[in-house]
Design a protein around this motif. Sequence first.
Motif, PDB file in Angstrom:
ATOM      1  N   HIS A   1       0.819  -1.066  -0.003  1.00 28.00           N
ATOM      2  CA  HIS A   1      -0.029   0.044   0.097  1.00 28.00           C
ATOM      3  C   HIS A   1       0.725   1.354   0.052  1.00 28.00           C
ATOM      4  O   HIS A   1       2.217   1.092  -0.081  1.00 28.00           O
ATOM      5  CB  HIS A   1      -0.878  -0.158   1.209  1.00 28.00           C
ATOM      6  N   CYS A   2       0.201   2.579   0.190  1.00 26.62           N
ATOM      7  CA  CYS A   2       1.223   3.520   0.200  1.00 26.62           C
ATOM      8  C   CYS A   2       0.945   4.512   1.289  1.00 26.62           C
ATOM      9  O   CYS A   2       0.994   5.592   1.486  1.00 26.62           O
ATOM     10  CB  CYS A   2       0.514   4.565  -1.024  1.00 26.62           C
ATOM     11  N   LEU A   3       0.548   3.712   2.443  1.00 26.91           N
ATOM     12  CA  LEU A   3       0.537   4.382   3.937  1.00 26.91           C
ATOM     13  C   LEU A   3       1.725   5.117   4.456  1.00 26.91           C
ATOM     14  O   LEU A   3       1.859   6.028   5.039  1.00 26.91           O
ATOM     15  CB  LEU A   3       0.049   3.407   4.950  1.00 26.91           C
ATOM     16  N   CYS A   4       2.799   4.628   3.784  1.00 27.85           N
ATOM     17  CA  CYS A   4       4.217   4.949   4.148  1.00 27.85           C
ATOM     18  C   CYS A   4       4.842   5.763   3.059  1.00 27.85           C
ATOM     19  O   CYS A   4       5.912   6.133   2.996  1.00 27.85           O
ATOM     20  CB  CYS A   4       5.081   3.925   4.860  1.00 27.85           C
ATOM     21  N   ALA A   5       4.325   5.940   2.094  1.00 27.85           N
ATOM     22  CA  ALA A   5       4.697   6.676   0.635  1.00 27.85           C
ATOM     23  C   ALA A   5       3.692   7.247  -0.129  1.00 27.85           C
ATOM     24  O   ALA A   5       3.165   6.737  -1.042  1.00 27.85           O
ATOM     25  CB  ALA A   5       5.540   5.446   0.065  1.00 27.85           C
ATOM     26  N   LEU A   6       3.239   8.412   0.510  1.00 28.87           N
ATOM     27  CA  LEU A   6       1.958   9.159  -0.148  1.00 28.87           C
ATOM     28  C   LEU A   6       2.172   9.313  -1.499  1.00 28.87           C
ATOM     29  O   LEU A   6       1.358   9.530  -2.148  1.00 28.87           O
ATOM     30  CB  LEU A   6       1.857  10.476   0.862  1.00 28.87           C
ATOM     31  N   GLU A   7       3.440   9.737  -2.048  1.00 24.78           N
ATOM     32  CA  GLU A   7       3.896  10.071  -3.355  1.00 24.78           C
ATOM     33  C   GLU A   7       3.741   9.061  -4.301  1.00 24.78           C
ATOM     34  O   GLU A   7       3.372   9.117  -5.591  1.00 24.78           O
ATOM     35  CB  GLU A   7       5.322  10.528  -3.485  1.00 24.78           C
ATOM     36  N   LYS A   8       3.400   7.700  -3.909  1.00 29.10           N
ATOM     37  CA  LYS A   8       3.039   6.525  -4.486  1.00 29.10           C
ATOM     38  C   LYS A   8       1.516   6.199  -4.464  1.00 29.10           C
ATOM     39  O   LYS A   8       1.282   5.186  -5.211  1.00 29.10           O
ATOM     40  CB  LYS A   8       3.981   5.344  -4.175  1.00 29.10           C
ATOM     41  N   CYS A   9       0.761   6.921  -3.904  1.00 20.87           N
ATOM     42  CA  CYS A   9      -0.542   6.572  -3.875  1.00 20.87           C
ATOM     43  C   CYS A   9      -1.425   6.508  -5.216  1.00 20.87           C
ATOM     44  O   CYS A   9      -1.158   7.591  -5.908  1.00 20.87           O
ATOM     45  CB  CYS A   9      -1.220   7.476  -2.902  1.00 20.87           C
ATOM     46  N   SER A  10      -2.267   5.667  -5.431  1.00 25.60           N
ATOM     47  CA  SER A  10      -2.854   6.014  -6.987  1.00 25.60           C
ATOM     48  C   SER A  10      -4.294   6.922  -6.744  1.00 25.60           C
ATOM     49  O   SER A  10      -4.641   7.518  -5.727  1.00 25.60           O
ATOM     50  CB  SER A  10      -3.427   4.568  -7.187  1.00 25.60           C
ATOM     51  N   SER A  11      -4.662   7.174  -7.907  1.00 29.63           N
ATOM     52  CA  SER A  11      -6.020   8.007  -7.723  1.00 29.63           C
ATOM     53  C   SER A  11      -7.180   7.378  -7.582  1.00 29.63           C
ATOM     54  O   SER A  11      -7.985   7.919  -7.022  1.00 29.63           O
ATOM     55  CB  SER A  11      -6.234   8.895  -9.157  1.00 29.63           C
ATOM     56  N   MET A  12      -7.239   6.278  -8.212  1.00 27.11           N
ATOM     57  CA  MET A  12      -8.700   5.399  -8.286  1.00 27.11           C
ATOM     58  C   MET A  12      -8.800   4.856  -6.882  1.00 27.11           C
ATOM     59  O   MET A  12      -9.995   4.721  -6.239  1.00 27.11           O
ATOM     60  CB  MET A  12      -8.559   4.343  -9.101  1.00 27.11           C
ATOM     61  N   ALA A  13      -7.609   4.209  -6.296  1.00 30.12           N
ATOM     62  CA  ALA A  13      -7.512   3.658  -5.070  1.00 30.12           C
ATOM     63  C   ALA A  13      -6.615   4.306  -4.105  1.00 30.12           C
ATOM     64  O   ALA A  13      -5.415   3.963  -4.017  1.00 30.12           O
ATOM     65  CB  ALA A  13      -7.340   2.193  -4.940  1.00 30.12           C
ATOM     66  N   PRO A  14      -7.119   5.516  -3.528  1.00 35.26           N
ATOM     67  CA  PRO A  14      -5.970   6.244  -2.631  1.00 35.26           C
ATOM     68  C   PRO A  14      -5.020   5.614  -1.722  1.00 35.26           C
ATOM     69  O   PRO A  14      -4.227   6.121  -1.218  1.00 35.26           O
ATOM     70  CB  PRO A  14      -6.874   7.569  -2.017  1.00 35.26           C
ATOM     71  N   LEU A  15      -5.514   4.388  -1.193  1.00 35.49           N
ATOM     72  CA  LEU A  15      -4.683   3.841  -0.077  1.00 35.49           C
ATOM     73  C   LEU A  15      -3.635   2.642  -0.789  1.00 35.49           C
ATOM     74  O   LEU A  15      -2.849   2.014  -0.062  1.00 35.49           O
ATOM     75  CB  LEU A  15      -5.537   3.200   0.988  1.00 35.49           C
ATOM     76  N   TYR A  16      -3.959   2.430  -2.261  1.00 36.47           N
ATOM     77  CA  TYR A  16      -3.226   1.663  -2.748  1.00 36.47           C
ATOM     78  C   TYR A  16      -1.843   2.061  -3.537  1.00 36.47           C
ATOM     79  O   TYR A  16      -1.836   3.312  -4.079  1.00 36.47           O
ATOM     80  CB  TYR A  16      -4.162   0.946  -4.004  1.00 36.47           C
ATOM     81  N   SER A  17      -0.941   1.349  -3.583  1.00 39.10           N
ATOM     82  CA  SER A  17       0.350   1.807  -4.226  1.00 39.10           C
ATOM     83  C   SER A  17       0.166   1.595  -5.870  1.00 39.10           C
ATOM     84  O   SER A  17      -0.593   0.795  -6.469  1.00 39.10           O
ATOM     85  CB  SER A  17       1.472   0.840  -3.763  1.00 39.10           C
TER      86      SER A  17
END
Length: 344
Positions: free
Chosen positions: A167-183
Amino acid sequence: MKHCFYNETVGFFYNNSRKELTTYWRTKDVLVVALGLTVSVIVLLTNLLVITAIVINRRFHYPIYYLLGNLAAADLFAGIAYMFLMFHTGPRTAELSLKTWFIRQSLLDTSLTASVVNLLAIAVERHQTVFTMQLHSKMSNQRVMILILCIWVTALLLGLIPSYGWHCLCALEKCSSMAPLYSRSYLTFWAISNLVIFLIMVVVYTHIFIYVKRKMTRMSKHTSFHPRYKETMISLVKTVTIILSAFVICWTPGQVVLLLDGLGCKSCNVLAVEKYVLLLAEINSLINAIVYSYRDNEMRNTFRRILCFVCYRNSKYTPTVVKLNTTDRRTLSQNGHFTVDSSI
């Protein structure tokens, strides 16, 4: 050292990805939920009907029908997952905890992956039976159960991976647009995996299509070949065409949109179509039940028995009917082997 945001709200990640999060019900939200719930209910009922038919009719106790039953189970699960999404979307999204949000997405990913992998397993099984001119695969029940278990293990792994670290909870710059908590990397992986499965299915069914066409051409030169054989082959070609068309129409848009989002396309307005491509993928779970089951005469008869059990409660499924159906479904080719069941 990376800073993780495990204690933040869902709204925090939506704001980070610049995905709109409403606090009130808009007209389009109501329409999407109403349509989604309607599709979910139909998916649940049709696939439950398929599973019931396979369980009560012993003539369906063969590998291909076990796979069809598992496909119906996966699509039934997809219907439940999509219904869960409909009850936790719109303004309710902002109220979700991170755990609930991950559960919502994992249910969808697991069910849709199981459905796709099942479709691939059925394609491979049909390829085997067509080229060996068998009515049913010689695969043992034990192997079928192992295959079904592998399908669900694969689906669970792909569905639960984001919840356990990807996921992207530890890397906000890698968060997706459609699923904001997914990498975004996970979305890319998931989309490419499904597109590869899709490509394999296209190759398998294209091979079946070419083989059937060539077989029909050769057989048409002989005036003595059984007329039922040609009918069987034509029906098989029609089924293959429907399968490929439905799969392409329902799945390709969603996978392309996911891939674009995963690759970080800035100019692609993926958020404008995400709800519709997901609904389209869910509709494939309904089409599966129709294509793989309703085109089977015996399955249709079993459906009628289930739906009209009150009318037929005093009648029995006589051996004569079974014999006639068996004769209709088993057409001998010139070399003395049974032709494949064209309905599947």
